[in-house]
Enzyme design. Structure first.
Site, PDB file in Angstrom:
ATOM      1  N   CYS A  66     -42.599  40.414  44.982  1.00  0.00           N
ATOM      2  CA  CYS A  66     -41.571  41.422  45.274  1.00  0.00           C
ATOM      3  C   CYS A  66     -41.785  42.646  44.377  1.00  0.00           C
ATOM      4  O   CYS A  66     -42.547  42.588  43.407  1.00  0.00           O
ATOM      5  CB  CYS A  66     -40.190  40.824  45.016  1.00  0.00           C
ATOM      6  SG  CYS A  66     -39.997  40.338  43.290  1.00  0.00           S
ATOM      7  N   HIS A  90     -42.853  32.901  36.737  1.00  0.00           N
ATOM      8  CA  HIS A  90     -43.202  31.488  36.661  1.00  0.00           C
ATOM      9  C   HIS A  90     -44.428  31.242  37.544  1.00  0.00           C
ATOM     10  O   HIS A  90     -44.357  30.558  38.565  1.00  0.00           O
ATOM     11  CB  HIS A  90     -42.013  30.633  37.104  1.00  0.00           C
ATOM     12  CG  HIS A  90     -40.759  30.974  36.360  1.00  0.00           C
ATOM     13  ND1 HIS A  90     -40.682  30.948  34.989  1.00  0.00           N
ATOM     14  CD2 HIS A  90     -39.540  31.388  36.781  1.00  0.00           C
ATOM     15  CE1 HIS A  90     -39.466  31.301  34.599  1.00  0.00           C
ATOM     16  NE2 HIS A  90     -38.763  31.592  35.674  1.00  0.00           N
ATOM     17  N   CYS A 114     -35.451  43.744  36.476  1.00  0.00           N
ATOM     18  CA  CYS A 114     -35.453  44.260  37.858  1.00  0.00           C
ATOM     19  C   CYS A 114     -34.129  44.979  38.125  1.00  0.00           C
ATOM     20  O   CYS A 114     -33.062  44.498  37.722  1.00  0.00           O
ATOM     21  CB  CYS A 114     -35.620  43.090  38.832  1.00  0.00           C
ATOM     22  SG  CYS A 114     -35.399  43.579  40.545  1.00  0.00           S
ATOM     23  N   GLU A 138     -32.655  33.984  34.157  1.00  0.00           N
ATOM     24  CA  GLU A 138     -31.796  35.013  34.770  1.00  0.00           C
ATOM     25  C   GLU A 138     -30.315  34.645  34.620  1.00  0.00           C
ATOM     26  O   GLU A 138     -29.474  35.514  34.316  1.00  0.00           O
ATOM     27  CB  GLU A 138     -32.141  35.176  36.257  1.00  0.00           C
ATOM     28  CG  GLU A 138     -31.284  36.251  36.909  1.00  0.00           C
ATOM     29  CD  GLU A 138     -31.427  36.291  38.420  1.00  0.00           C
ATOM     30  OE1 GLU A 138     -32.539  36.073  38.930  1.00  0.00           O
ATOM     31  OE2 GLU A 138     -30.410  36.542  39.085  1.00  0.00           O
ATOM     32  N   ASN A 162     -37.820  30.041  43.330  1.00  0.00           N
ATOM     33  CA  ASN A 162     -37.722  30.525  44.724  1.00  0.00           C
ATOM     34  C   ASN A 162     -38.856  29.980  45.585  1.00  0.00           C
ATOM     35  O   ASN A 162     -38.684  29.765  46.781  1.00  0.00           O
ATOM     36  CB  ASN A 162     -37.628  32.053  44.760  1.00  0.00           C
ATOM     37  CG  ASN A 162     -38.934  32.742  44.490  1.00  0.00           C
ATOM     38  OD1 ASN A 162     -39.727  32.947  45.413  1.00  0.00           O
ATOM     39  ND2 ASN A 162     -39.203  33.110  43.251  1.00  0.00           N
ATOM     40  N   SER A 218     -43.198  35.657  43.052  1.00  0.00           N
ATOM     41  CA  SER A 218     -44.068  35.924  41.894  1.00  0.00           C
ATOM     42  C   SER A 218     -45.539  35.673  42.215  1.00  0.00           C
ATOM     43  O   SER A 218     -46.373  35.658  41.305  1.00  0.00           O
ATOM     44  CB  SER A 218     -43.627  35.059  40.708  1.00  0.00           C
ATOM     45  OG  SER A 218     -43.544  33.705  41.071  1.00  0.00           O
TER      46      SER A 218
HETATM   47  S1  SF4 Z   1     -34.168  40.233  41.796  1.00  0.00           S
HETATM   48 FE1  SF4 Z   1     -35.943  38.988  41.249  1.00  0.00          FE
HETATM   49  S2  SF4 Z   1     -36.749  38.270  43.219  1.00  0.00           S
HETATM   50 FE2  SF4 Z   1     -35.344  39.966  43.652  1.00  0.00          FE
HETATM   51  S3  SF4 Z   1     -36.636  41.804  43.739  1.00  0.00           S
HETATM   52 FE3  SF4 Z   1     -35.905  41.596  41.636  1.00  0.00          FE
HETATM   53  S4  SF4 Z   1     -37.482  40.444  40.536  1.00  0.00           S
HETATM   54 FE4  SF4 Z   1     -37.817  40.171  42.734  1.00  0.00          FE
END
Ligand code: SF4
Length: 323
Positions: free
Chosen positions: A48, A75, A131, A161, A257, A299
């Protein structure tokens, strides 16, 4: 009267190479084999933007000087190997003093303000790779708390997270399973619920219902913070399962995920294999499959996806047999 002889075309065959049998002019060459199965790649899969940007930032910073990442950047062992090759170190969130570099990077998973302050107080220069969608979830939860709701996070207890989300809110409750609803404050307490960004939407809905049932007298406000890239990958997997009878899911074994994608395929009755690297794909798994789907966690590097897809095409073409 002489009857004309039928005309024949005579093929002059070259002499056989030493040791090779001479091909027959009369036996036709075998047709090329049809692929054993189709390879169907999900419309949304793999890395992502949040992970991609964090990885790019880590590589940029590592080129400037020593860098320690707080926890696993992602991960995924291939990403971690790539960073280690550039001299990037890793420190556990709890053993920061052991970090060798003065510059430390917060991963895309984010961190609490409390932890950030502690690390700054320890004399570290913090580079924040959080992020934006994790940051958004932090903001939503803080707003709910500010409006008088008790903080609740649907997600995995202990995940970095979730630790970051709850770190600034003492008493925050993490609901990972239905049974965790017993941890909620007494009935009647207003509950403000957000979700870990990578949770499957169905799971969030199920746990939200468990919270409602456990605290029927509590006003409940839910803010959906599952991120769009996660939703896109889950939706694309559902479409894949419509046309495939086997699925290969690519990503780190520690990637929540990625494991959720494999679990979703199996829950739908489709055989699924979770691999980290292309060489792990075993042709024996795919004997008898008609269509093999491919998906990957957020990832997973694009080059890993490409290598797995290439290996599947080779197996489908009979170029790589069961080991
Ligand atoms: S929240 Fe996590 S999975 Fe979603 S875009 Fe951001 S890094 Fe990627």
């Amino acid at each position: 009267m002489n009857t004309p002889l039928p005309r024949r075309t005579i093929r002059i065959l070259p002499p056989p190479a030493a040791g090779l049998p001479r091909p027959s002019a009369l036996s036709p060459q075998p047709p090329p084999l049809a692929p054993r199965f189709r390879v169907v790649v999900a419309s949304h899969l793999g890395m992502c933007f949040g992970v991609r940007d964090a990885l790019a930032a880590a590589e940029r910073l590592a080129a400037l000087g020593p860098l320690t990442v707080l926890g696993e950047l992602v991960h995924n062992p291939l990403v971690r190997e790539r960073l280690a090759a550039r001299g990037v170190g890793e420190a556990s969130l709890d053993t920061l003093p052991g970090a060798t570099a003065s510059t430390v990077m917060v991963t895309a998973h984010g961190a609490s303000r409390r932890d950030l302050a502690a690390w700054r107080d320890a004399g570290r220069q913090i580079e924040d790779g959080t992020c934006p969608l994790v940051r958004l979830a932090h903001g939503k939860l803080a707003r709910l708390v500010g409006e008088g709701f008790h903080p609740v996070v649907v997600g995995r207890r202990g995940h970095v997270e979730v630790r970051g989300l709850t770190g600034d809110h003492p008493g925050a409750v993490v609901v990972e399973e239905e049974a965790d609803a017993t941890l909620l404050p007494p009935d009647g307490t207003p509950l403000g619920v957000v979700s870990q960004t990578t949770q499957p939407a169905e799971r969030v809905a199920r746990l939200l219902e468990a919270i409602r049932l456990a605290r029927p007298g509590s006003p409940l406000r839910f803010v959906d913070t599952v991120c769009q890239p996660t939703k896109d990958r889950q939706r694309a997997l559902r479409a894949l399962l419509q046309e495939c009878d086997a699925v290969v899911v690519i990503g780190g074994r520690g990637s929540h995920n990625t494991r959720q994608l494999a679990a979703a395929a199996e829950a739908a009755g489709v055989r699924a294999w979770h691999v980290e690297r292309p060489e792990e794909v075993d042709a024996a798994w795919l004997v008898g499959a008609r269509a093999v789907g491919v998906t990957a966690g957020t990832s997973t590097l694009p080059e890993t996806v490409d290598a797995v897809v290439a290996r599947l095409h080779a197996i489908a073409a009979g170029k790589e047999d069961a080991r």
